[in-house]
Design a protein around this motif. Structure first.
Motif, PDB file in Angstrom:
ATOM      1  N   SER A 134     -19.243  25.396  24.988  1.00 49.14           N
ATOM      2  CA  SER A 134     -19.307  24.616  23.750  1.00 49.14           C
ATOM      3  C   SER A 134     -18.380  23.406  23.782  1.00 49.14           C
ATOM      4  O   SER A 134     -18.700  22.360  23.229  1.00 49.14           O
ATOM      5  CB  SER A 134     -18.957  25.503  22.550  1.00 49.14           C
ATOM      6  OG  SER A 134     -17.651  26.043  22.668  1.00 49.14           O
ATOM      7  N   THR A 135     -17.222  23.541  24.433  1.00 52.21           N
ATOM      8  CA  THR A 135     -16.294  22.408  24.474  1.00 52.21           C
ATOM      9  C   THR A 135     -16.876  21.220  25.237  1.00 52.21           C
ATOM     10  O   THR A 135     -16.505  20.078  24.982  1.00 52.21           O
ATOM     11  CB  THR A 135     -14.961  22.818  25.125  1.00 52.21           C
ATOM     12  OG1 THR A 135     -15.227  23.391  26.417  1.00 52.21           O
ATOM     13  CG2 THR A 135     -14.228  23.834  24.270  1.00 52.21           C
ATOM     14  N   ASP A 136     -17.806  21.470  26.146  1.00 58.20           N
ATOM     15  CA  ASP A 136     -18.381  20.386  26.934  1.00 58.20           C
ATOM     16  C   ASP A 136     -19.357  19.531  26.133  1.00 58.20           C
ATOM     17  O   ASP A 136     -19.702  18.424  26.556  1.00 58.20           O
ATOM     18  CB  ASP A 136     -19.083  20.941  28.183  1.00 58.20           C
ATOM     19  CG  ASP A 136     -18.091  21.244  29.301  1.00 58.20           C
ATOM     20  OD1 ASP A 136     -16.882  21.309  29.001  1.00 58.20           O
ATOM     21  OD2 ASP A 136     -18.517  21.418  30.466  1.00 58.20           O
ATOM     22  N   LEU A 137     -19.804  20.023  24.986  1.00 55.74           N
ATOM     23  CA  LEU A 137     -20.668  19.191  24.148  1.00 55.74           C
ATOM     24  C   LEU A 137     -19.910  17.972  23.649  1.00 55.74           C
ATOM     25  O   LEU A 137     -20.484  16.878  23.526  1.00 55.74           O
ATOM     26  CB  LEU A 137     -21.209  20.011  22.972  1.00 55.74           C
ATOM     27  CG  LEU A 137     -22.121  21.179  23.351  1.00 55.74           C
ATOM     28  CD1 LEU A 137     -22.543  21.935  22.095  1.00 55.74           C
ATOM     29  CD2 LEU A 137     -23.343  20.689  24.120  1.00 55.74           C
ATOM     30  N   ALA A 138     -18.617  18.122  23.379  1.00 55.41           N
ATOM     31  CA  ALA A 138     -17.790  16.979  22.988  1.00 55.41           C
ATOM     32  C   ALA A 138     -17.645  16.010  24.150  1.00 55.41           C
ATOM     33  O   ALA A 138     -17.580  14.791  23.955  1.00 55.41           O
ATOM     34  CB  ALA A 138     -16.419  17.459  22.514  1.00 55.41           C
ATOM     35  N   VAL A 139     -17.595  16.539  25.372  1.00 55.79           N
ATOM     36  CA  VAL A 139     -17.523  15.691  26.563  1.00 55.79           C
ATOM     37  C   VAL A 139     -18.782  14.839  26.664  1.00 55.79           C
ATOM     38  O   VAL A 139     -18.716  13.628  26.920  1.00 55.79           O
ATOM     39  CB  VAL A 139     -17.363  16.559  27.830  1.00 55.79           C
ATOM     40  CG1 VAL A 139     -17.470  15.698  29.086  1.00 55.79           C
ATOM     41  CG2 VAL A 139     -16.029  17.291  27.807  1.00 55.79           C
ATOM     42  N   MET A 140     -19.933  15.460  26.451  1.00 55.90           N
ATOM     43  CA  MET A 140     -21.194  14.721  26.531  1.00 55.90           C
ATOM     44  C   MET A 140     -21.263  13.643  25.458  1.00 55.90           C
ATOM     45  O   MET A 140     -21.662  12.494  25.731  1.00 55.90           O
ATOM     46  CB  MET A 140     -22.372  15.668  26.387  1.00 55.90           C
ATOM     47  CG  MET A 140     -23.725  15.002  26.594  1.00 55.90           C
ATOM     48  SD  MET A 140     -25.072  16.207  26.574  1.00 55.90           S
ATOM     49  CE  MET A 140     -26.328  15.335  27.517  1.00 55.90           C
ATOM     50  N   ARG A 141     -20.857  13.992  24.239  1.00 57.90           N
ATOM     51  CA  ARG A 141     -20.892  13.022  23.148  1.00 57.90           C
ATOM     52  C   ARG A 141     -20.005  11.811  23.473  1.00 57.90           C
ATOM     53  O   ARG A 141     -20.416  10.662  23.306  1.00 57.90           O
ATOM     54  CB  ARG A 141     -20.430  13.674  21.846  1.00 57.90           C
ATOM     55  CG  ARG A 141     -20.462  12.737  20.640  1.00 57.90           C
ATOM     56  CD  ARG A 141     -20.033  13.440  19.376  1.00 57.90           C
ATOM     57  NE  ARG A 141     -20.940  14.530  19.039  1.00 57.90           N
ATOM     58  CZ  ARG A 141     -20.656  15.828  19.164  1.00 57.90           C
ATOM     59  NH1 ARG A 141     -19.464  16.208  19.643  1.00 57.90           N
ATOM     60  NH2 ARG A 141     -21.538  16.754  18.853  1.00 57.90           N
ATOM     61  N   ARG A 142     -18.808  12.086  23.961  1.00 54.56           N
ATOM     62  CA  ARG A 142     -17.883  10.982  24.269  1.00 54.56           C
ATOM     63  C   ARG A 142     -18.391  10.137  25.439  1.00 54.56           C
ATOM     64  O   ARG A 142     -18.244   8.916  25.447  1.00 54.56           O
ATOM     65  CB  ARG A 142     -16.504  11.563  24.580  1.00 54.56           C
ATOM     66  CG  ARG A 142     -15.409  10.522  24.679  1.00 54.56           C
ATOM     67  CD  ARG A 142     -15.161   9.864  23.345  1.00 54.56           C
ATOM     68  NE  ARG A 142     -14.192   8.780  23.469  1.00 54.56           N
ATOM     69  CZ  ARG A 142     -14.358   7.580  22.951  1.00 54.56           C
ATOM     70  NH1 ARG A 142     -15.442   7.288  22.251  1.00 54.56           N
ATOM     71  NH2 ARG A 142     -13.447   6.651  23.095  1.00 54.56           N
ATOM     72  N   MET A 143     -19.005  10.780  26.409  1.00 53.46           N
ATOM     73  CA  MET A 143     -19.525  10.041  27.562  1.00 53.46           C
ATOM     74  C   MET A 143     -20.671   9.125  27.151  1.00 53.46           C
ATOM     75  O   MET A 143     -20.776   7.991  27.623  1.00 53.46           O
ATOM     76  CB  MET A 143     -19.974  11.030  28.643  1.00 53.46           C
ATOM     77  CG  MET A 143     -19.826  10.489  30.056  1.00 53.46           C
ATOM     78  SD  MET A 143     -20.122  11.750  31.310  1.00 53.46           S
ATOM     79  CE  MET A 143     -18.695  12.796  31.090  1.00 53.46           C
ATOM     80  N   LEU A 144     -21.518   9.607  26.266  1.00 56.23           N
ATOM     81  CA  LEU A 144     -22.605   8.769  25.765  1.00 56.23           C
ATOM     82  C   LEU A 144     -22.058   7.607  24.939  1.00 56.23           C
ATOM     83  O   LEU A 144     -22.572   6.485  25.009  1.00 56.23           O
ATOM     84  CB  LEU A 144     -23.581   9.609  24.937  1.00 56.23           C
ATOM     85  CG  LEU A 144     -24.445  10.597  25.714  1.00 56.23           C
ATOM     86  CD1 LEU A 144     -25.132  11.564  24.755  1.00 56.23           C
ATOM     87  CD2 LEU A 144     -25.475   9.878  26.568  1.00 56.23           C
ATOM     88  N   GLU A 145     -21.021   7.874  24.149  1.00 52.84           N
ATOM     89  CA  GLU A 145     -20.419   6.812  23.336  1.00 52.84           C
ATOM     90  C   GLU A 145     -19.874   5.687  24.202  1.00 52.84           C
ATOM     91  O   GLU A 145     -20.048   4.506  23.889  1.00 52.84           O
ATOM     92  CB  GLU A 145     -19.289   7.391  22.478  1.00 52.84           C
ATOM     93  CG  GLU A 145     -19.763   8.264  21.331  1.00 52.84           C
ATOM     94  CD  GLU A 145     -18.609   8.933  20.603  1.00 52.84           C
ATOM     95  OE1 GLU A 145     -18.857   9.498  19.515  1.00 52.84           O
ATOM     96  OE2 GLU A 145     -17.474   8.898  21.123  1.00 52.84           O
ATOM     97  N   ILE A 146     -19.204   6.050  25.294  1.00 48.80           N
ATOM     98  CA  ILE A 146     -18.575   5.037  26.147  1.00 48.80           C
ATOM     99  C   ILE A 146     -19.584   4.410  27.106  1.00 48.80           C
ATOM    100  O   ILE A 146     -19.706   3.190  27.198  1.00 48.80           O
ATOM    101  CB  ILE A 146     -17.401   5.661  26.934  1.00 48.80           C
ATOM    102  CG1 ILE A 146     -16.299   6.112  25.969  1.00 48.80           C
ATOM    103  CG2 ILE A 146     -16.849   4.664  27.949  1.00 48.80           C
ATOM    104  CD1 ILE A 146     -15.193   6.915  26.626  1.00 48.80           C
ATOM    105  N   ASN A 147     -20.308   5.251  27.836  1.00 58.45           N
ATOM    106  CA  ASN A 147     -21.172   4.755  28.912  1.00 58.45           C
ATOM    107  C   ASN A 147     -22.447   4.085  28.431  1.00 58.45           C
ATOM    108  O   ASN A 147     -23.006   3.238  29.135  1.00 58.45           O
ATOM    109  CB  ASN A 147     -21.550   5.907  29.849  1.00 58.45           C
ATOM    110  CG  ASN A 147     -20.364   6.461  30.609  1.00 58.45           C
ATOM    111  OD1 ASN A 147     -19.243   5.969  30.495  1.00 58.45           O
ATOM    112  ND2 ASN A 147     -20.591   7.507  31.386  1.00 58.45           N
ATOM    113  N   LEU A 148     -22.931   4.453  27.243  1.00 64.33           N
ATOM    114  CA  LEU A 148     -24.193   3.907  26.747  1.00 64.33           C
ATOM    115  C   LEU A 148     -23.975   3.010  25.527  1.00 64.33           C
ATOM    116  O   LEU A 148     -24.230   1.801  25.580  1.00 64.33           O
ATOM    117  CB  LEU A 148     -25.161   5.039  26.423  1.00 64.33           C
ATOM    118  CG  LEU A 148     -26.534   4.655  25.880  1.00 64.33           C
ATOM    119  CD1 LEU A 148     -27.218   3.628  26.771  1.00 64.33           C
ATOM    120  CD2 LEU A 148     -27.407   5.895  25.715  1.00 64.33           C
ATOM    121  N   LEU A 149     -23.473   3.591  24.450  1.00 63.25           N
ATOM    122  CA  LEU A 149     -23.221   2.790  23.253  1.00 63.25           C
ATOM    123  C   LEU A 149     -22.213   1.683  23.531  1.00 63.25           C
ATOM    124  O   LEU A 149     -22.326   0.567  23.003  1.00 63.25           O
ATOM    125  CB  LEU A 149     -22.716   3.693  22.122  1.00 63.25           C
ATOM    126  CG  LEU A 149     -22.357   3.003  20.800  1.00 63.25           C
ATOM    127  CD1 LEU A 149     -23.575   2.306  20.208  1.00 63.25           C
ATOM    128  CD2 LEU A 149     -21.782   4.011  19.814  1.00 63.25           C
TER     129      LEU A 149
END
Length: 272
Positions: free
Chosen positions: A95-110
């Motif tokens: 479950s903690t890795d879902l925050a990792v995915m969200r942050r990675m999308l925020e930085i790498n894509l958005l």
């Protein structure tokens, strides 16, 4: 030759190398990143032509303020390189890795869209032309085991850049997708698996700028890693997956060798 450039992730390996090259060519350069000390060292190479900014690239308001300041003091850029990015292993079962995915999308894509936004209208309206550059990855071409968040962010970035390129065809602006393989930077320092075609940041930066000058819309660094990735993609999916499953995985947040992800909640930095 570019005369006015904005670079995010300018304190990283590739970003620093690009900044040094452009500063050395006489360009005015906006240095955007999170490491103030490293950015100040770069700015000291040409203080009258450089300016340091430390926003979170996923914070649209902060990026707009950065863009407004640069436009006011140095004018409209003819090159914007969205290079900021983070990487790390990912496990959907945790479950903690879902925050990792969200942050990675925020930085790498958005973060790429937030980087282009402050300058796009001014660049388009100037009529002088310019280049918008997004640093994606060959990891965006196909998902890899244990790397789902990073692969998804880069695949999304590739699609976004394709869309933007099509939208801007009627203008003098060009959109360029950069797909590095393995670069010798902090993002790969903790990798324990084979990294074919490993390229130094200075060599990569030189090839990248040369490709832009040549007008190449998709630049793979180095080219041979693109050929290898395409060759592997010809294999049946089950065989391709079996090969990848045999490789060590990229460290997850909090594990030895993992690279820091700015803005990640503290609970996501310690694996269970």
């Amino acid at each position: 030759m570019f005369r006015n450039a904005v670079i995010t992730g300018a304190c990283g390996g590739l970003g620093q190398a690009l900044a040094r090259l452009l500063i050395g060519q006489g360009a005015h350069v906006a240095l955007v990143g999170m490491n103030t000390s490293a950015l100040n060292d770069l700015a000291a190479l040409a203080p009258e032509r450089c300016r340091v900014y430390t926003p979170d690239v996923s914070d649209a308001l902060a990026m707009q303020a950065m863009g407004a300041d640069w436009l006011q003091h140095h004018g409209t850029p003819d090159l914007v390189i969205a290079n900021a990015g983070v990487a790390g292993g990912f496990d959907t079962a945790e479950s903690t890795d879902l925050a990792v995915m969200r942050r990675m999308l925020e930085i790498n894509l958005l973060g790429v869209a937030s980087t282009f936004h402050p300058f796009l209208r001014a660049m388009r309206d100037s009529g002088q032309g310019g280049a918008l550059v997004g640093v994606a990855s060959v990891a965006g071409w196909r998902g890899m085991p244990g790397n789902g968040a990073y692969c998804a962010s880069k695949a999304g970035l590739i699609a976004y850049l394709q869309s933007l390129r099509a939208e801007l065809r009627p203008t003098r602006l060009t959109v360029h997708t950069i797909s590095p393989g393995y670069l010798r930077t902090a993002l790969t320092a903790g990798n324990t698996f084979a990294m074919p075609g490993l390229l130094g940041p200075d060599e990569a930066a030189s090839a990248l700028l040369q490709g832009l000058v040549q007008g190449r819309e998709h630049i793979v660094l180095p080219r041979r890693i693109g050929w290898l990735s395409k060759a592997l993609s010809l294999l049946p999916a089950r065989l391709h997956d079996r090969i990848l499953l045999g490789q060590p995985r990229k460290p997850r947040a909090g594990q030895a060798g993992a690279t820091p992800i700015p803005g990640l909640p503290p609970s996501s930095s310690s694996p269970p």
